[in-house]
Design an enzyme around this catalytic site. Structure first.
Site, PDB file in Angstrom:
ATOM      1  N   SER A  12     -29.182 -37.232 -14.155  1.00  0.00           N
ATOM      2  CA  SER A  12     -29.010 -35.780 -14.251  1.00  0.00           C
ATOM      3  C   SER A  12     -29.492 -35.140 -12.964  1.00  0.00           C
ATOM      4  O   SER A  12     -30.673 -35.256 -12.610  1.00  0.00           O
ATOM      5  CB  SER A  12     -29.818 -35.222 -15.416  1.00  0.00           C
ATOM      6  OG  SER A  12     -29.916 -33.809 -15.261  1.00  0.00           O
ATOM      7  N   MET A  72     -24.596 -26.356 -21.937  1.00  0.00           N
ATOM      8  CA  MET A  72     -25.582 -25.827 -22.884  1.00  0.00           C
ATOM      9  C   MET A  72     -25.468 -24.313 -22.804  1.00  0.00           C
ATOM     10  O   MET A  72     -26.363 -23.611 -22.293  1.00  0.00           O
ATOM     11  CB  MET A  72     -26.988 -26.326 -22.503  1.00  0.00           C
ATOM     12  CG  MET A  72     -27.167 -27.806 -22.811  1.00  0.00           C
ATOM     13  SD  MET A  72     -28.564 -28.528 -21.939  1.00  0.00           S
ATOM     14  CE  MET A  72     -27.754 -28.971 -20.408  1.00  0.00           C
ATOM     15  N   MET A 141     -28.869 -35.661 -28.405  1.00  0.00           N
ATOM     16  CA  MET A 141     -30.005 -35.143 -27.616  1.00  0.00           C
ATOM     17  C   MET A 141     -31.305 -35.733 -28.155  1.00  0.00           C
ATOM     18  O   MET A 141     -31.574 -35.674 -29.356  1.00  0.00           O
ATOM     19  CB  MET A 141     -30.083 -33.617 -27.709  1.00  0.00           C
ATOM     20  CG  MET A 141     -28.985 -32.847 -26.984  1.00  0.00           C
ATOM     21  SD  MET A 141     -28.814 -33.199 -25.221  1.00  0.00           S
ATOM     22  CE  MET A 141     -30.451 -32.750 -24.580  1.00  0.00           C
ATOM     23  N   GLY A 146     -32.861 -27.890 -22.374  1.00  0.00           N
ATOM     24  CA  GLY A 146     -33.378 -26.771 -21.587  1.00  0.00           C
ATOM     25  C   GLY A 146     -34.121 -27.200 -20.334  1.00  0.00           C
ATOM     26  O   GLY A 146     -34.035 -26.538 -19.311  1.00  0.00           O
ATOM     27  N   PHE A 147     -34.819 -28.313 -20.430  1.00  0.00           N
ATOM     28  CA  PHE A 147     -35.652 -28.730 -19.301  1.00  0.00           C
ATOM     29  C   PHE A 147     -35.676 -30.244 -19.149  1.00  0.00           C
ATOM     30  O   PHE A 147     -35.575 -30.967 -20.152  1.00  0.00           O
ATOM     31  CB  PHE A 147     -37.102 -28.247 -19.500  1.00  0.00           C
ATOM     32  CG  PHE A 147     -37.193 -26.764 -19.689  1.00  0.00           C
ATOM     33  CD1 PHE A 147     -37.184 -25.912 -18.588  1.00  0.00           C
ATOM     34  CD2 PHE A 147     -37.237 -26.217 -20.962  1.00  0.00           C
ATOM     35  CE1 PHE A 147     -37.231 -24.529 -18.762  1.00  0.00           C
ATOM     36  CE2 PHE A 147     -37.284 -24.836 -21.146  1.00  0.00           C
ATOM     37  CZ  PHE A 147     -37.285 -23.992 -20.040  1.00  0.00           C
ATOM     38  N   GLY A 148     -35.855 -30.699 -17.917  1.00  0.00           N
ATOM     39  CA  GLY A 148     -36.087 -32.112 -17.684  1.00  0.00           C
ATOM     40  C   GLY A 148     -37.554 -32.436 -17.945  1.00  0.00           C
ATOM     41  O   GLY A 148     -38.384 -31.541 -18.120  1.00  0.00           O
ATOM     42  N   GLY A 149     -37.849 -33.722 -18.008  1.00  0.00           N
ATOM     43  CA  GLY A 149     -39.246 -34.161 -18.075  1.00  0.00           C
ATOM     44  C   GLY A 149     -39.934 -33.987 -19.414  1.00  0.00           C
ATOM     45  O   GLY A 149     -41.165 -34.028 -19.478  1.00  0.00           O
ATOM     46  N   SER A 200     -35.769 -37.285 -14.710  1.00  0.00           N
ATOM     47  CA  SER A 200     -37.038 -37.641 -14.052  1.00  0.00           C
ATOM     48  C   SER A 200     -37.191 -39.139 -13.848  1.00  0.00           C
ATOM     49  O   SER A 200     -37.715 -39.569 -12.822  1.00  0.00           O
ATOM     50  CB  SER A 200     -38.224 -37.057 -14.826  1.00  0.00           C
ATOM     51  OG  SER A 200     -37.996 -37.091 -16.203  1.00  0.00           O
TER      52      SER A 200
HETATM   53  C1  DX5 Z   1     -32.120 -31.439 -21.017  1.00  0.00           C
HETATM   54  C2  DX5 Z   1     -30.997 -31.938 -20.116  1.00  0.00           C
HETATM   55  C3  DX5 Z   1     -31.224 -33.308 -19.608  1.00  0.00           C
HETATM   56  C4  DX5 Z   1     -32.429 -33.462 -18.737  1.00  0.00           C
HETATM   57  C5  DX5 Z   1     -32.940 -34.856 -18.885  1.00  0.00           C
HETATM   58  O1  DX5 Z   1     -31.812 -30.172 -21.421  1.00  0.00           O
HETATM   59  O2  DX5 Z   1     -29.782 -31.942 -20.851  1.00  0.00           O
HETATM   60  O3  DX5 Z   1     -30.071 -33.849 -18.985  1.00  0.00           O
HETATM   61  O4  DX5 Z   1     -32.177 -33.184 -17.397  1.00  0.00           O
HETATM   62  O5  DX5 Z   1     -34.113 -34.947 -18.152  1.00  0.00           O
HETATM   63  P1  DX5 Z   1     -35.175 -36.099 -18.371  1.00  0.00           P
HETATM   64  O6  DX5 Z   1     -34.462 -37.402 -18.186  1.00  0.00           O
HETATM   65  O7  DX5 Z   1     -36.181 -35.813 -17.310  1.00  0.00           O
HETATM   66  O8  DX5 Z   1     -35.697 -35.961 -19.777  1.00  0.00           O
HETATM   67 ZN    ZN Z   2     -27.824 -33.111 -20.184  1.00  0.00          ZN
END
Ligand code: DX5
Ligand code: ZN
Length: 231
Positions: A12, A72, A141, A146-149, A200
């Site tokens: 991503s 999203m 999911m 919404g966020f990575g990590g 990440s």
């Molecule tokens: C979350 C995103 C993911 C995210 C994954 O809303 O859809 O694609 O970037 O990030 P990691 O692998 O860091 O959980």
């Molecule tokens: Zn994604």
């Protein structure tokens, strides 16, 4: 693209350097990425904002593999055409993004692109039963989008297994997104997922100037998945 269930790693670019997407995409592909995953967020369906169609269009010439665009956003339908024209190979919409996911998937298919349906962690797998003949991929999911990590939500493993059973011999990919790393990927692969999004866990430790860690990270995720499958 011919269908197969071999393990695919889809970094991503949400975890890439936002001032250097072209070189980041080239670096992850050179280091072994199978697909490039683009996280589109609207600050409404999810609490974060990322890429409009012009940004996705600018990524396109750098992507030599397969551009997987995860929307999203809500509403979705007014923007499908624009993301298709921007060059997505696959467009994935969330089941929770509106009352008419069936219509949304039909609209994606009408653009000639592949279509994915995504399920938030709280959405039961049974909700896609009547959508299976319209989709090329189900995205499970494993974090709230919404966020990575974020931390991996373990119930995603059971959901993947249920989706895999529902799919039977249909040519539908199962993708998992959120908290995927060498520790979590094995159980997901065993349960039947074939495409793994990782932000990440791919980008950590590397940069465009030092891309070797991207390759090490991608290989570590892939080999943990293959090991779990006994390959
Ligand atoms: C979350 C995103 C993911 C995210 C994954 O809303 O859809 O694609 O970037 O990030 P990691 O692998 O860091 O959980
Ligand atoms: Zn994604």
């Amino acid at each position: 693209m011919s269908f197969n269930r071999s393990i695919k790693i889809a970094p991503s670019i949400l975890s890439a350097d936002f001032a250097d997407f072209g070189r980041e995409i080239q670096a992850i592909e050179a280091e072994g990425a199978d697909w490039v995953h683009v996280d589109v967020m609207d600050g409404h369906f999810v609490p974060n904002l990322t890429f409009g169609p012009p940004a996705v269009k600018a990524f396109r010439p750098h992507v030599k593999t397969f551009m997987d665009v995860h929307l999203m956003i809500a509403p979705v339908d007014p923007y499908i055409e624009a993301y298709a024209e921007a060059g997505a190979d696959m467009i994935t919409a969330h089941l929770e993004a509106g009352p008419h996911i069936h219509r949304t998937l039909q609209a994606i298919k009408a653009t000639g692109k592949m279509a994915g349906v995504s399920l938030n962690p709280g959405t039961p797998p049974e909700s896609i039963e009547y959508l299976l003949d319209l989709v090329d991929m189900v995205l499970v999911m494993s974090v709230n989008p919404g966020f990575g990590g974020q931390k991996f939500i373990p119930s995603a493993v059971d959901k993947v297994a249920k989706v895999r059973e529902m799919i039977g011999d249909r040519e539908i990919h199962i993708q998992v997104d959120g908290g995927v790393d060498p520790n979590t990927v094995g159980a997901l692969a065993k349960a039947g997922a074939d495409c793994f999004v990782a932000g990440s866990a791919v980008f950590r430790g590397g940069s465009v100037g030092n891309p070797a860690p991207y390759g090490e990270n991608i290989r570590a995720i892939r080999s943990a998945a293959e090991k779990a499958l006994g390959e």
